[in-house]
Design a protein around this motif. Structure first.
Motif, short mmCIF file in Angstrom:
data_model
loop_
_atom_site.label_atom_id
_atom_site.label_comp_id
_atom_site.label_asym_id
_atom_site.label_seq_id
_atom_site.Cartn_x
_atom_site.Cartn_y
_atom_site.Cartn_z
N TRP A 1 0.84 -1.18 0.00
CA TRP A 1 0.00 0.00 0.00
C TRP A 1 0.88 1.25 0.00
O TRP A 1 1.84 1.34 0.75
N SER A 2 0.57 2.20 -0.86
CA SER A 2 1.33 3.43 -0.94
C SER A 2 0.43 4.51 -1.49
O SER A 2 -0.31 4.28 -2.44
N ILE A 3 0.49 5.71 -0.89
CA ILE A 3 -0.30 6.81 -1.44
C ILE A 3 0.58 7.73 -2.27
O ILE A 3 0.14 8.77 -2.74
N TYR A 4 1.86 7.36 -2.45
CA TYR A 4 2.81 8.25 -3.10
C TYR A 4 2.76 8.10 -4.62
O TYR A 4 2.14 7.20 -5.16
N GLY A 5 3.48 9.00 -5.29
CA GLY A 5 3.32 9.09 -6.73
C GLY A 5 4.11 8.09 -7.55
O GLY A 5 5.24 7.77 -7.22
N ASP A 6 3.52 7.56 -8.60
CA ASP A 6 4.19 7.05 -9.80
C ASP A 6 3.12 6.89 -10.87
O ASP A 6 1.98 7.31 -10.64
N GLN A 7 3.48 6.36 -12.02
CA GLN A 7 2.52 6.37 -13.13
C GLN A 7 1.99 4.99 -13.48
O GLN A 7 1.48 4.78 -14.59
N SER A 8 2.08 4.06 -12.52
CA SER A 8 1.61 2.69 -12.80
C SER A 8 0.11 2.65 -13.08
O SER A 8 -0.36 1.81 -13.86
N ASP A 9 -0.64 3.55 -12.44
CA ASP A 9 -2.10 3.47 -12.56
C ASP A 9 -2.60 3.74 -13.99
O ASP A 9 -3.20 2.87 -14.62
N SER A 10 -2.28 4.92 -14.52
CA SER A 10 -2.81 5.25 -15.85
C SER A 10 -2.11 4.47 -16.96
O SER A 10 -2.76 4.08 -17.94
N LEU A 11 -0.80 4.22 -16.79
CA LEU A 11 -0.09 3.47 -17.84
C LEU A 11 -0.59 2.02 -17.89
O LEU A 11 -0.53 1.37 -18.93
N GLY A 12 -1.09 1.53 -16.77
CA GLY A 12 -1.68 0.18 -16.74
C GLY A 12 -2.99 0.12 -17.48
O GLY A 12 -3.52 -0.97 -17.74
N LEU A 13 -3.56 1.30 -17.81
CA LEU A 13 -4.87 1.32 -18.47
C LEU A 13 -4.81 2.02 -19.83
O LEU A 13 -5.80 2.58 -20.29
N LEU A 14 -3.63 1.94 -20.46
CA LEU A 14 -3.47 2.56 -21.79
C LEU A 14 -4.46 2.00 -22.81
O LEU A 14 -4.85 2.69 -23.74
N ASN A 15 -4.82 0.74 -22.63
CA ASN A 15 -5.68 0.09 -23.63
C ASN A 15 -7.17 0.34 -23.42
O ASN A 15 -8.00 -0.28 -24.06
N SER A 16 -7.49 1.26 -22.50
CA SER A 16 -8.91 1.48 -22.19
C SER A 16 -9.60 2.38 -23.20
O SER A 16 -10.79 2.67 -23.06
N GLY A 17 -8.86 2.87 -24.19
CA GLY A 17 -9.50 3.67 -25.24
C GLY A 17 -9.59 5.16 -24.93
O GLY A 17 -10.20 5.91 -25.69
N TRP A 18 -9.00 5.58 -23.80
CA TRP A 18 -9.02 7.01 -23.44
C TRP A 18 -7.80 7.72 -24.03
O TRP A 18 -6.72 7.14 -24.13
N ILE A 19 -7.99 8.98 -24.37
CA ILE A 19 -6.85 9.84 -24.67
C ILE A 19 -6.16 10.11 -23.34
O ILE A 19 -6.83 10.31 -22.32
N GLN A 20 -4.82 10.10 -23.34
CA GLN A 20 -4.08 10.36 -22.09
C GLN A 20 -3.04 11.43 -22.31
O GLN A 20 -2.15 11.27 -23.14
N VAL A 21 -3.13 12.52 -21.52
CA VAL A 21 -2.08 13.53 -21.53
C VAL A 21 -1.42 13.56 -20.16
O VAL A 21 -2.07 13.27 -19.15
N TYR A 22 -0.11 13.87 -20.13
CA TYR A 22 0.65 14.00 -18.88
C TYR A 22 1.22 15.40 -18.82
O TYR A 22 1.89 15.82 -19.75
N VAL A 23 0.92 16.13 -17.74
CA VAL A 23 1.33 17.53 -17.67
C VAL A 23 2.56 17.71 -16.78
O VAL A 23 2.88 16.85 -15.96
N GLU A 24 3.20 18.87 -16.96
CA GLU A 24 4.48 19.14 -16.30
C GLU A 24 4.34 20.05 -15.09
O GLU A 24 5.13 20.00 -14.15
N ASP A 25 3.36 20.96 -15.11
CA ASP A 25 3.17 21.85 -13.97
C ASP A 25 1.69 22.21 -13.83
O ASP A 25 0.85 21.77 -14.62
#
Lengths: 394, 183
Positions: free
Chosen positions: A116-140
Motif C-alpha cells: 500500500w502506498s499513497i505516493y506518486g508514480d505512473q503505474s495506474d494510468s499506464l496500466g490502463l493505456l488500452n482502455s480507449g481514453w486519450i491520455q495527456v501527462y502535464v508538467e506543472d
C-alpha cells in the motif's frame, strides 16, 4: 488579455480549469486516494460560483457510470480519481470509450498496492493505456489548468468523441503550490462553446445507445474507435495552436523537445520530472556534454511520427519509466522501442525505472542516466532500476 | 535558487506559512516560488516538514530539497542531531527559542538566529501558535520577502478575524528579529 494570477496547487488549478469549462455534472467519490480536486469543486457548486450538480456517489465505479449517463444526454461531465480508484473504475473506462462519451477526468498519478502506498508514480494510468481514453501527462499546475480546457475541446470534437484523462503526478504536482495564470471566463467561453452532439438520448431523434454487437460487426466498431483516437492527433495540434493564439500559452502538441538539435544523448520522459531533467541538461551542456530531453505529452494517441522526426539523429536514447511491467520493462520504453524498430534506425537504448512509489528522482540520478547513455557499456542490462537502496546481484 | 525547510508539529501551521511565504515572494513579490508539504498523511502533534523554493526565474527543479539555505524551527523540542543533515554550510537556522545559541553544537557552528515567538504569540493571540511569527523572522533574516508582501499574503490566506491579530504578530516578530540581528 491580462489574466489573474493565483498561488495554488495542481489540484486547485484543475478545479479552476473545470469551473471555467462549465460542466453540468461532477460525479465523484471523495476518499483516499481521491485528491482535493473534487472537494474544491463541491465547494464551488455550494457557493454558486460553479453552476453544476455535484453527485456524491458511493464508489469510483459509480462515478464513471454516472459520468456516462451525463454524457449520454449530451451534457458535459467531469470526474477525478487516482490510483486504486482508477482501477476500481476500469470496467467503466472501456465502456465510456466504446460508448464514445467525451468525459474529461483528472487522474492524480499514484502507486498501486500492494505494498500500500499513497505516493506518486505512473503505474495506474499506464496500466490502463488500452482502455480507449486519450491520455495527456502535464508538467506543472499551469499546464494542468490549460489542459482541462483543451481536453473538453478535443474530446468533444465530432471526429474524436473519446473520453480524455488529464494526468498529474501525485504530490509533486497535485500538492505543490505555484503561480498559475487563470484565464478569463469570457475568453474560455469563446474557445469552448457548449457541447453539442448527435450521440445522445433524444425524444425527437430516438436511437439505440450502449447496445451489444454480434461477431459480424464488432470489429467495425473497434476500428472506428481506433480511427477516432488516431484522428485526434491533428485535432490535438489544432486545438493547442488555437489555445496559444487566444491565451498565449501553447504546449507543442504531442511532444515537446528541449536542446536536442545536436544532442548525442536524450532522455524521454513524462510529466513532472521534465523540469528537473531540463535543469540537469543545462548544467551538463555547460560542462560540454551534448544532452537533451523529450517530453512525451500524450501516451494516447502515441506520438510515433513526432518522436521519430525528432530523434532519428540521436545516437543514444534513454527512457525514464515511473512504472514497470513486471517480467518485461517500462511501458513507455516498450512504446518508444516499437517506434524506433519500425523506423529502421538503431540507437543505443536504455530503460531507467525510477521514482516508483514516490521515490525521489534526484539531479544526480539524472546525471548518472545521461552518463550511462554517453559512455554506456553496450552489453549492460537495458532495463536498470535507479536509486535502489540495496545491492543487487544480477 | 534558495531552499527553505520548515519544521513544526502537525497543527502548528508550519506548512501554512511555507505556503504563505511562497505566495508572498511570488504573487506579491518579484520572484518565483514552489511550496510543498512533506508528502504523505498528516497527524496532529507529529513532526511535519514544509518546503519553499524561491528563485528569480521559473523553478523547474521539482526534486526533493537536499541542501537548505534556511531552516525554520517552530518547536525547539523537535531538535535532534539528525536535524543538522541537509543544510548548507552557509545555511541559517531560525529557531523559536529564548536562547537558540544553546543549539550551536547540534548545528556545528552554523549561524543561528532565535526569537521567543511563543511569548509573542501568547501576548497577541493568547495561544502558542508561532507560525506567523516565525515566518516574520525568516522575512527579516532572509530579505526574500518584504514586510508589505508578507502581510498581503497573510491577509489573502487567513480569515479576516484571524488575519487581523496575525498582522500584529508579524509586525512585532519582524521588528524583534531586526533588533536581534542588529543587537
Amino acid at each position: 488579455m491580462s489574466e489573474e494570477k493565483h498561488f495554488i496547487s495542481g489540484n486547485d488549478a484543475i478545479a479552476m480549469g473545470v469551473r471555467l469549462s462549465r460542466p453540468h455534472v461532477i460525479s465523484a467519490y471523495p476518499i483516499t486516494p481521491q485528491t482535493i480536486v473534487v472537494e474544491r469543486l463541491s465547494e464551488m457548486a455550494e457557493d454558486g460560483s460553479l453552476d453544476a450538480e455535484f453527485m456524491h456517489v458511493e464508489s469510483e465505479h459509480s462515478a464513471m457510470s454516472a459520468a456516462m449517463g451525463v454524457s449520454a444526454v449530451g451534457a458535459r461531465a467531469f470526474t477525478a480519481t487516482s490510483s486504486q480508484g482508477l482501477l476500481y473504475m476500469a470496467e467503466g473506462l472501456f465502456y465510456a470509450s466504446g460508448g464514445r462519451f467525451p468525459i474529461v477526468m483528472m487522474n492524480g498519478n499514484r502507486a498501486l498496492a500492494l505494498p500500500w502506498s499513497i505516493y506518486g508514480d505512473q503505474s495506474d494510468s499506464l496500466g490502463l493505456l488500452n482502455s480507449g481514453w486519450i491520455q495527456v501527462y502535464v508538467e506543472d499546475a499551469q499546464e494542468a489548468l490549460d489542459m482541462v480546457i483543451q481536453a473538453y475541446k478535443i474530446a468533444e470534437h465530432k471526429k474524436v468523441l473519446t473520453p480524455f484523462m488529464v494526468n498529474l503526478d501525485g504530490f509533486i504536482l497535485t500538492h505543490t503550490y505555484e503561480l498559475v495564470s487563470v484565464p478569463k471566463q469570457e475568453i474560455v467561453d469563446k474557445f469552448l462553446p457548449p457541447f453539442t452532439t448527435v450521440n445522445k438520448m433524444d425524444f425527437e431523434r430516438p436511437m439505440n445507445m450502449g447496445m451489444s454487437t454480434s461477431p459480424k460487426d464488432n470489429l467495425e466498431y473497434k476500428y472506428q474507435q481506433h480511427r477516432a483516437v488516431m484522428d485526434s492527433v491533428q485535432v490535438i495540434k489544432d486545438v493547442d495552436k488555437e489555445y496559444e493564439e487566444l491565451f498565449g500559452r501553447g504546449y507543442g502538441g504531442l511532444i515537446k523537445s528541449y536542446r536536442i538539435e545536436d544532442a548525442e544523448a536524450v532522455l524521454i520522459v513524462l510529466g513532472s520530472i521534465t523540469g528537473t531533467v531540463k535543469v540537469v541538461v543545462d548544467k551538463m551542456r555547460a560542462d560540454g556534454h551534448k544532452v537533451g530531453v523529450i517530453k512525451i505529452r500524450y501516451m494516447r494517441p502515441f506520438p510515433e511520427e513526432e518522436l521519430l522526426e525528432e530523434c532519428s539523429h540521436i545516437k543514444s536514447i534513454g527512457v525514464i519509466d515511473k512504472n514497470i511491467s513486471f517480467g518485461y520493462e517500462g511501458t513507455v520504453f516498450t512504446h518508444v522501442n516499437s517506434a524506433i524498430a519500425k523506423s529502421g534506425f538503431s540507437p543505443f537504448i536504455m530503460n531507467f525505472i525510477a521514482g516508483l512509489g514516490g521515490k525521489d528522482i534526484s539531479k544526480s540520478h539524472i546525471e548518472g542516466m545521461f552518463m550511462t547513455l554517453l559512455e554506456g557499456d553496450k552489453k549492460k542490462n537495458k532495463v536498470q532500476f535507479v536509486g535502489m537502496g540495496v545491492q543487487i546481484n544480477e | 535558487m534558495i531552499e527553505i525547510r520548515w519544521h513544526g508539529r502537525g497543527g502548528q501551521g508550519s506548512w501554512t506559512v511555507a505556503r504563505i511565504f511562497g505566495m508572498a515572494a511570488s504573487l506579491f513579490g518579484d520572484k518565483y516560488a514552489l511550496a510543498f508539504p512533506s508528502f504523505g498523511p498528516e497527524r496532529r502533534g507529529a513532526p511535519v516538514l514544509g518546503f519553499t523554493k524561491i528563485d528569480d526565474k521559473k523553478i523547474l527543479d521539482r526534486s526533493e530539497v537536499q541542501e537548505s539555505d534556511y531552516v525554520v524551527i517552530l518547536d525547539e523540542t523537535l531538535i535532534t542531531p539528525a536535524m543538522n543533515n541537509g543544510i548548507k554550510k552557509t545555511g541559517v537556522l531560525i529557531i523559536n527559542s529564548e536562547d537558540g545559541q544553546k543549539y550551536k553544537s547540534v548545528f556545528e557552528g552554523k549561524r543561528i538566529v532565535s526569537i521567543d515567538a511563543t511569548s509573542i504569540a501568547l501576548d497577541i493571540l493568547g495561544r502558542p501558535i508561532t507560525n506567523t511569527a516565525m515566518m516574520a523572522a525568516l522575512m527579516a533574516v532572509s530579505n526574500l520577502v518584504g514586510l508589505d508582501a508578507g502581510l498581503k499574503a497573510l491577509k489573502k490566506e487567513m480569515k479576516p478575524s484571524i488575519a487581523e491579530k496575525n498582522v500584529l504578530v508579524v509586525e512585532t516578530a519582524y521588528k524583534k528579529t531586526l533588533e536581534v540581528l542588529n543587537g
